[in-house]
Design a protein around this motif. Structure first.
Motif, mmCIF file in Angstrom:
data_model
loop_
_atom_site.group_PDB
_atom_site.id
_atom_site.type_symbol
_atom_site.label_atom_id
_atom_site.label_comp_id
_atom_site.label_asym_id
_atom_site.label_seq_id
_atom_site.Cartn_x
_atom_site.Cartn_y
_atom_site.Cartn_z
ATOM 1 N N TRP A 128 0.830 -1.212 0.000
ATOM 2 C CA TRP A 128 0.000 0.000 0.000
ATOM 3 C C TRP A 128 0.862 1.258 0.000
ATOM 4 O O TRP A 128 0.584 2.219 -0.736
ATOM 5 C CB TRP A 128 -0.926 -0.038 1.203
ATOM 6 N N LEU A 129 1.908 1.271 0.817
ATOM 7 C CA LEU A 129 2.831 2.406 0.832
ATOM 8 C C LEU A 129 3.463 2.615 -0.538
ATOM 9 O O LEU A 129 3.573 3.746 -1.033
ATOM 10 C CB LEU A 129 3.922 2.179 1.887
ATOM 11 N N LYS A 130 3.880 1.520 -1.148
ATOM 12 C CA LYS A 130 4.491 1.593 -2.484
ATOM 13 C C LYS A 130 3.481 2.097 -3.508
ATOM 14 O O LYS A 130 3.811 2.899 -4.396
ATOM 15 C CB LYS A 130 5.013 0.207 -2.878
ATOM 16 N N TRP A 131 2.230 1.659 -3.395
ATOM 17 C CA TRP A 131 1.175 2.084 -4.312
ATOM 18 C C TRP A 131 0.929 3.590 -4.226
ATOM 19 O O TRP A 131 0.772 4.265 -5.245
ATOM 20 C CB TRP A 131 -0.101 1.313 -3.975
ATOM 21 N N MET A 132 0.917 4.135 -2.994
ATOM 22 C CA MET A 132 0.670 5.570 -2.831
ATOM 23 C C MET A 132 1.779 6.401 -3.472
ATOM 24 O O MET A 132 1.516 7.442 -4.080
ATOM 25 C CB MET A 132 0.532 5.925 -1.345
ATOM 26 N N VAL A 133 3.031 5.934 -3.354
ATOM 27 C CA VAL A 133 4.159 6.699 -3.893
ATOM 28 C C VAL A 133 4.278 6.518 -5.411
ATOM 29 O O VAL A 133 4.378 7.500 -6.157
ATOM 30 C CB VAL A 133 5.468 6.284 -3.197
ATOM 31 N N GLU A 134 4.239 5.273 -5.874
ATOM 32 C CA GLU A 134 4.513 4.989 -7.282
ATOM 33 C C GLU A 134 3.290 5.155 -8.184
ATOM 34 O O GLU A 134 3.414 5.637 -9.311
ATOM 35 C CB GLU A 134 5.067 3.571 -7.417
ATOM 36 N N ASP A 135 2.117 4.750 -7.714
ATOM 37 C CA ASP A 135 0.927 4.823 -8.558
ATOM 38 C C ASP A 135 0.168 6.138 -8.393
ATOM 39 O O ASP A 135 -0.353 6.683 -9.368
ATOM 40 C CB ASP A 135 -0.020 3.657 -8.250
ATOM 41 N N ARG A 136 0.091 6.624 -7.158
ATOM 42 C CA ARG A 136 -0.657 7.846 -6.907
ATOM 43 C C ARG A 136 0.215 9.100 -6.942
ATOM 44 O O ARG A 136 -0.300 10.210 -6.957
ATOM 45 C CB ARG A 136 -1.377 7.740 -5.562
ATOM 46 N N GLY A 137 1.537 8.928 -6.887
ATOM 47 C CA GLY A 137 2.430 10.071 -7.026
ATOM 48 C C GLY A 137 2.599 10.920 -5.790
ATOM 49 O O GLY A 137 3.020 12.082 -5.876
ATOM 50 N N TYR A 138 2.322 10.381 -4.590
ATOM 51 C CA TYR A 138 2.495 11.146 -3.355
ATOM 52 C C TYR A 138 3.961 11.158 -2.935
ATOM 53 O O TYR A 138 4.722 10.237 -3.240
ATOM 54 C CB TYR A 138 1.657 10.549 -2.221
ATOM 55 N N MET A 139 4.356 12.209 -2.225
ATOM 56 C CA MET A 139 5.676 12.229 -1.616
ATOM 57 C C MET A 139 5.739 11.128 -0.557
ATOM 58 O O MET A 139 4.726 10.746 0.037
ATOM 59 C CB MET A 139 5.944 13.589 -0.965
ATOM 60 N N GLU A 140 6.943 10.619 -0.311
ATOM 61 C CA GLU A 140 7.085 9.539 0.672
ATOM 62 C C GLU A 140 6.624 9.988 2.052
ATOM 63 O O GLU A 140 6.036 9.213 2.808
ATOM 64 C CB GLU A 140 8.545 9.081 0.718
ATOM 65 N N SER A 141 6.899 11.251 2.395
ATOM 66 C CA SER A 141 6.485 11.748 3.709
ATOM 67 C C SER A 141 4.960 11.765 3.824
ATOM 68 O O SER A 141 4.402 11.478 4.889
ATOM 69 C CB SER A 141 7.043 13.154 3.938
ATOM 70 N N THR A 142 4.258 12.091 2.733
ATOM 71 C CA THR A 142 2.791 12.078 2.750
ATOM 72 C C THR A 142 2.270 10.661 2.941
ATOM 73 O O THR A 142 1.345 10.427 3.725
ATOM 74 C CB THR A 142 2.241 12.654 1.430
ATOM 75 N N ALA A 143 2.879 9.700 2.241
ATOM 76 C CA ALA A 143 2.460 8.306 2.383
ATOM 77 C C ALA A 143 2.666 7.825 3.815
ATOM 78 O O ALA A 143 1.822 7.102 4.365
ATOM 79 C CB ALA A 143 3.247 7.428 1.410
ATOM 80 N N ILE A 144 3.754 8.239 4.436
ATOM 81 C CA ILE A 144 4.030 7.816 5.810
ATOM 82 C C ILE A 144 3.032 8.444 6.769
ATOM 83 O O ILE A 144 2.589 7.802 7.741
ATOM 84 C CB ILE A 144 5.481 8.162 6.191
ATOM 85 N N ASN A 145 2.633 9.689 6.524
ATOM 86 C CA ASN A 145 1.599 10.312 7.353
ATOM 87 C C ASN A 145 0.307 9.516 7.295
ATOM 88 O O ASN A 145 -0.348 9.280 8.316
ATOM 89 C CB ASN A 145 1.350 11.749 6.894
ATOM 90 N N ARG A 146 -0.074 9.098 6.096
ATOM 91 C CA ARG A 146 -1.302 8.299 5.949
ATOM 92 C C ARG A 146 -1.145 6.941 6.630
ATOM 93 O O ARG A 146 -2.086 6.412 7.229
ATOM 94 C CB ARG A 146 -1.611 8.091 4.456
ATOM 95 N N TYR A 147 0.055 6.370 6.531
ATOM 96 C CA TYR A 147 0.318 5.080 7.169
ATOM 97 C C TYR A 147 0.199 5.183 8.686
ATOM 98 O O TYR A 147 -0.349 4.288 9.339
ATOM 99 C CB TYR A 147 1.713 4.593 6.784
ATOM 100 N N GLU A 148 0.703 6.279 9.255
ATOM 101 C CA GLU A 148 0.655 6.434 10.708
ATOM 102 C C GLU A 148 -0.785 6.555 11.195
ATOM 103 O O GLU A 148 -1.120 6.080 12.284
ATOM 104 C CB GLU A 148 1.486 7.650 11.119
ATOM 105 N N THR A 149 -1.632 7.197 10.416
ATOM 106 C CA THR A 149 -3.052 7.241 10.768
ATOM 107 C C THR A 149 -3.653 5.842 10.731
ATOM 108 O O THR A 149 -4.411 5.443 11.622
ATOM 109 C CB THR A 149 -3.815 8.165 9.808
ATOM 110 N N LEU A 150 -3.312 5.082 9.683
ATOM 111 C CA LEU A 150 -3.832 3.715 9.570
ATOM 112 C C LEU A 150 -3.316 2.838 10.711
ATOM 113 O O LEU A 150 -4.046 1.960 11.204
ATOM 114 C CB LEU A 150 -3.442 3.111 8.222
ATOM 115 N N ALA A 151 -2.084 3.079 11.149
ATOM 116 C CA ALA A 151 -1.559 2.333 12.296
ATOM 117 C C ALA A 151 -2.409 2.600 13.536
ATOM 118 O O ALA A 151 -2.643 1.701 14.355
ATOM 119 C CB ALA A 151 -0.101 2.726 12.552
ATOM 120 N N GLY A 152 -2.890 3.841 13.670
ATOM 121 C CA GLY A 152 -3.791 4.156 14.777
ATOM 122 C C GLY A 152 -5.103 3.404 14.674
ATOM 123 O O GLY A 152 -5.691 3.007 15.690
#
Length: 427
Positions: A128-152
């Motif tokens: 999912w992290l790879k998909w957000m960066v490579e397919d959706r074009g988000y910055m890695e920091s943005t993908a990690i922010n979304r991941y941290e919310t999902l971890a919650g």
């Protein structure tokens, strides 16, 4: 008591039945009952190897004996549904809830769909992290922010016994490195550019420029300034509120209203500073030149009175909309700002936030301590200020060396108290 067996040997419904080989390589099944004896629900779990099945059997029986067994209901609840429960739980400000809803709509639901939360594995999260960066074009920091919310969300699921383990514990992310790579270039306006934009703004809005450039306010904080926040005698401005676009909309009644408010069009509101308690704000030094401009602004244009109500805080507001019927909103500021920049002949895309950078850079370049500047900017951690504006202080080590040399050679007089009280963190 849980039982370990191979269906290929015992159950005719198995596609491998009857299997006569001793080491056939077919799956092993653990069949067990949840706590409650015969009335407990019967469950099964399949493993590739007998050792894994035996270990799981021992774990289940031990948890049943200790009373710590948690039924694995995660396969019955979609991740998206649990995410919505997570959003609705807790005491969150509207802006945070809106961000979570947006992330669910744009990042989680399109990828995971109706996948049960109990079936998500660490490899799925990494994909999912790879998909957000490579397919959706988000910055890695943005993908990690979304991941941290999902971890919650997964932690919420563990606490509410949907799952027994958080798969995010096995996914490592380099947040600091990602942020360092995503760090944007800080651009500053010149004083001449600031003055040119101010000259081309309509009279009732010229003061916005000086509150941002002279006091370091964010655009939302400057738009929400009231007369009550100024202490002209002490030379201070108390910042405790801001204009945002995360207010509560009235419940839509028509199809058009529903279409307008679906996922966007949040109401403008005045609320206390985000991430701050209701009685918490910050006091910012008010330069005499800015204080004089505030007094002149109030003398010429007066204030706009707002009473306490939905999406509003009481006060005599320094700014309002053009018709003086409502608070100052982002769309008006943006339109006026772009018009003033164009009229001034400025080709650089200077934004209102550049004025805040100007305030911080001017103070730090002239020796204002980072800790003081962090307090006035509203940064909880001075490291944020230091990392953002380190380029302004390249000569700081040399200044310290010169100072200490002057002290030790007695070229500079140093007077310090023999003792003083200090606030220290509680143990």
């Amino acid at each position: 008591m849980a039982r370990v067996f191979q269906k290929c040997k015992e159950e005719p419904r198995s596609p491998y039945y009857p299997c006569e080989q001793t080491r056939c390589g077919h799956p092993w099944t653990v069949r067990y009952r949840e706590p409650g004896g015969r009335v407990g629900r019967q469950r099964e779990k399949t493993f590739e190897k007998k050792g894994q099945a035996d270990a799981f059997t021992a774990k289940v029986e031990r948890e049943k004996d200790l009373g710590t067994y948690i039924a694995p209901t995660g396969l019955l609840h979609p991740l998206v549904a649990v995410y919505r429960e997570f959003i609705a739980s807790g005491d969150r400000v509207n802006g945070t809830r809106y961000q979570y809803e947006t992330s669910l709509r744009l990042h989680v639901e399109p990828y995971f769909g109706s996948v049960p939360i109990g079936s998500v594995r660490p490899k799925d999260l990494q994909a999912w992290l790879k998909w957000m960066v490579e397919d959706r074009g988000y910055m890695e920091s943005t993908a990690i922010n979304r991941y941290e919310t999902l971890a919650g969300v997964f932690s919420f699921a563990v606490a509410n016994e949907y799952i027994t383990k958080n798969p995010c514990q096995h996914v490592r992310t380099s947040r600091r490195r990602a942020k360092r790579r995503a760090k944007k270039r800080i651009q500053l306006p010149t004083l001449e550019e600031i003055e040119a934009i101010e000259r081309n703004l309509p009279g009732p809005y010229k003061l916005l420029v000086w509150l941002m450039a002279g006091c370091g306010l964010r655009i939302g904080e400057a738009s929400a300034v009231t007369l009550q926040q100024f202490d002209f005698e002490a030379g201070m401005l108390y910042v405790d509120r801001q204009v945002t676009q995360d207010g509560e909309n009235e419940k839509p009644k028509t199809a058009r209203q529903k279409a307008i408010t679906k996922g966007r069009g949040r109401a403008h509101c005045v609320r206390h500073l985000k991430w701050r308690d209701m009685d918490e704000g910050r006091a910012v030094p008010l330069p005499a030149s800015i204080a004089a401009k505030v007094k002149e602004h109030v003398r010429v244009y007066g204030t706009f009175r707002v009473e306490e109500g939905p999406n509003r805080l009481r006060g005599d507001y320094v700014f309002s909309n053009v018709g003086r019927t409502n608070i100052l909103m982002y769309s008006l500021v943006d339109r006026l700002w772009r018009g003033a920049r164009k009229a001034a002949g400025i080709t650089r895309k200077i934004t209102p936030h550049w004025l805040r950078h100007f305030f911080a850079s001017a103070g730090l370049s002239k020796g204002v301590p980072v800790s003081d500047m962090a307090e006035w900017l509203g940064h909880r951690d001075p490291r944020i200020t230091l990392e953002t504006y380190a380029h302004i202080m390249p000569d700081a080590p040399e200044r310290l060396r010169n100072l200490m040399d002057a002290v030790f050679t007695r070229e500079a007089e140093l007077t310090l108290p023999l003792e003083f009280d200090a606030l220290v963190p509680a143990a």
